[in-house]
Design an enzyme around this catalytic site. Sequence first.
Site, PDB file in Angstrom:
ATOM      1  N   PRO A   2      49.555  44.285  30.282  1.00 42.69           N
ATOM      2  CA  PRO A   2      49.702  45.615  30.826  1.00 42.69           C
ATOM      3  C   PRO A   2      51.098  46.003  31.298  1.00 42.69           C
ATOM      4  O   PRO A   2      51.488  45.695  32.410  1.00 42.69           O
ATOM      5  CB  PRO A   2      48.728  45.614  32.010  1.00 42.69           C
ATOM      6  CG  PRO A   2      48.531  44.169  32.358  1.00 42.69           C
ATOM      7  CD  PRO A   2      49.216  43.342  31.357  1.00 42.69           C
ATOM      8  N   GLU A   3      51.825  46.687  30.467  1.00 42.70           N
ATOM      9  CA  GLU A   3      52.922  47.517  30.968  1.00 42.70           C
ATOM     10  C   GLU A   3      52.393  48.938  30.964  1.00 42.70           C
ATOM     11  O   GLU A   3      51.225  49.159  30.656  1.00 42.70           O
ATOM     12  CB  GLU A   3      54.170  47.392  30.080  1.00 42.70           C
ATOM     13  CG  GLU A   3      54.897  46.065  30.265  1.00 42.70           C
ATOM     14  CD  GLU A   3      56.182  45.975  29.458  1.00 42.70           C
ATOM     15  OE1 GLU A   3      56.959  46.934  29.468  1.00 42.70           O
ATOM     16  OE2 GLU A   3      56.407  44.924  28.823  1.00 42.70           O
ATOM     17  N   HIS A 104      36.290  34.093  34.364  1.00 47.16           N
ATOM     18  CA  HIS A 104      37.251  35.025  34.942  1.00 47.16           C
ATOM     19  C   HIS A 104      36.772  36.464  34.985  1.00 47.16           C
ATOM     20  O   HIS A 104      37.569  37.373  35.130  1.00 47.16           O
ATOM     21  CB  HIS A 104      38.613  34.918  34.241  1.00 47.16           C
ATOM     22  CG  HIS A 104      39.117  33.513  34.151  1.00 47.16           C
ATOM     23  ND1 HIS A 104      39.329  32.733  35.259  1.00 47.16           N
ATOM     24  CD2 HIS A 104      39.406  32.743  33.087  1.00 47.16           C
ATOM     25  CE1 HIS A 104      39.742  31.537  34.873  1.00 47.16           C
ATOM     26  NE2 HIS A 104      39.796  31.513  33.565  1.00 47.16           N
ATOM     27  N   ARG A 127      44.515  35.100  35.343  1.00 41.07           N
ATOM     28  CA  ARG A 127      45.559  34.635  36.263  1.00 41.07           C
ATOM     29  C   ARG A 127      45.433  35.210  37.661  1.00 41.07           C
ATOM     30  O   ARG A 127      46.098  34.759  38.590  1.00 41.07           O
ATOM     31  CB  ARG A 127      46.945  34.947  35.665  1.00 41.07           C
ATOM     32  CG  ARG A 127      47.179  34.171  34.371  1.00 41.07           C
ATOM     33  CD  ARG A 127      48.515  34.488  33.760  1.00 41.07           C
ATOM     34  NE  ARG A 127      49.617  33.927  34.536  1.00 41.07           N
ATOM     35  CZ  ARG A 127      50.896  34.067  34.210  1.00 41.07           C
ATOM     36  NH1 ARG A 127      51.217  34.758  33.129  1.00 41.07           N
ATOM     37  NH2 ARG A 127      51.832  33.535  34.938  1.00 41.07           N
TER      38      ARG A 127
END
Length: 297
Positions: A2-3, A104, A127
């Site tokens: 994600p930018e 996750h 993460r």
Amino acid sequence: MPELPEVETVRLGLQPYVAGATITAVELNRADLRFPFPAGFAERLRGRRIGSMSRRAKYLLFHLDEDAILVSHLGMSGSYRFENTERSEIPGEFHRERSKNEAHDHVFFDLACTSGDFARLIYNDPRRFGFMLLIGEAELASHRAFAGLGVEPTSNRLDGHLIARLFAGRKAPLKAALMDQRNIAGLGNIYACEAMWRAGVDPRRPAGSIAGSNGKASVESDRLASAIRDVIAEAIAAGGSSLRDYIHADGSLGYFQHRFSVYDREGHRCTRAGCDGTIIRIVQSGRSTFYCPDCQS
DNA sequence: AAGTGAACCTGAAGGC
DNA sequence: TGCCTTCAGGTTCACT
């Protein structure tokens, strides 16, 4: 991944499904991501209706009734997917039975959509650098996450003059200045690299050297502003199609496929017409920078 | 004050 | 096969 363009693509993908939907239940698989979830997070979201979605920099904003905003930052590895988008008369039970709990998966939103369908929106983030906030509309501008953010790269306020003014006198490398969210909010490692290549400027140069004298716009600051706006606009346009499957997820992740000019192209030939250079990778403030030493000066 | 580097966390990929 | 190192799209905090 994600930018800004990826976050915008996620927003465009989610919006038609969540707009007008009511959150019937929220489940958390853990007490924190990067930060602890706000107190009473699930309880405060239950029963809320989602009006619309917007984006600021790399933040997704779910605008709820009662002037509340669910803020979601995807960090490095956050993603959303839908599961069990089917009709049902018993929302809660239906989802709980059928939803697959993958590694996750941290947050589950059960939604009653305007179409009459029920959907489960799942936030996954290996993460856990992502995080969520629940704030009031009035708090938004002054909240510490948003107060210092710079200009949107999609805004027509971003021009050579603004860049010159922001960077004048700065000794940090140009790359670092572009990544600094207080200057331009939403540029990340990929698009900073790509923009500098398009503008033909060396990432190692002091940011201030881009500005003209007295902080006026220069040929280079004009070029850089155009490059940033172009690359972001093109990435949003391209991302829209390639990430759509990822939003509709049936378990399979879509991959953002893009033609990068320099990012992750170490050792490849520079593609600029007339340039014989080879892309190299260096490290700046702990992050990889890719550029062509021949045509970026 | 501005600039640099480490920390947070997991997984994938490559070398031996 | 396994073990080790390096690297990944971001942000924040501590230090010079």
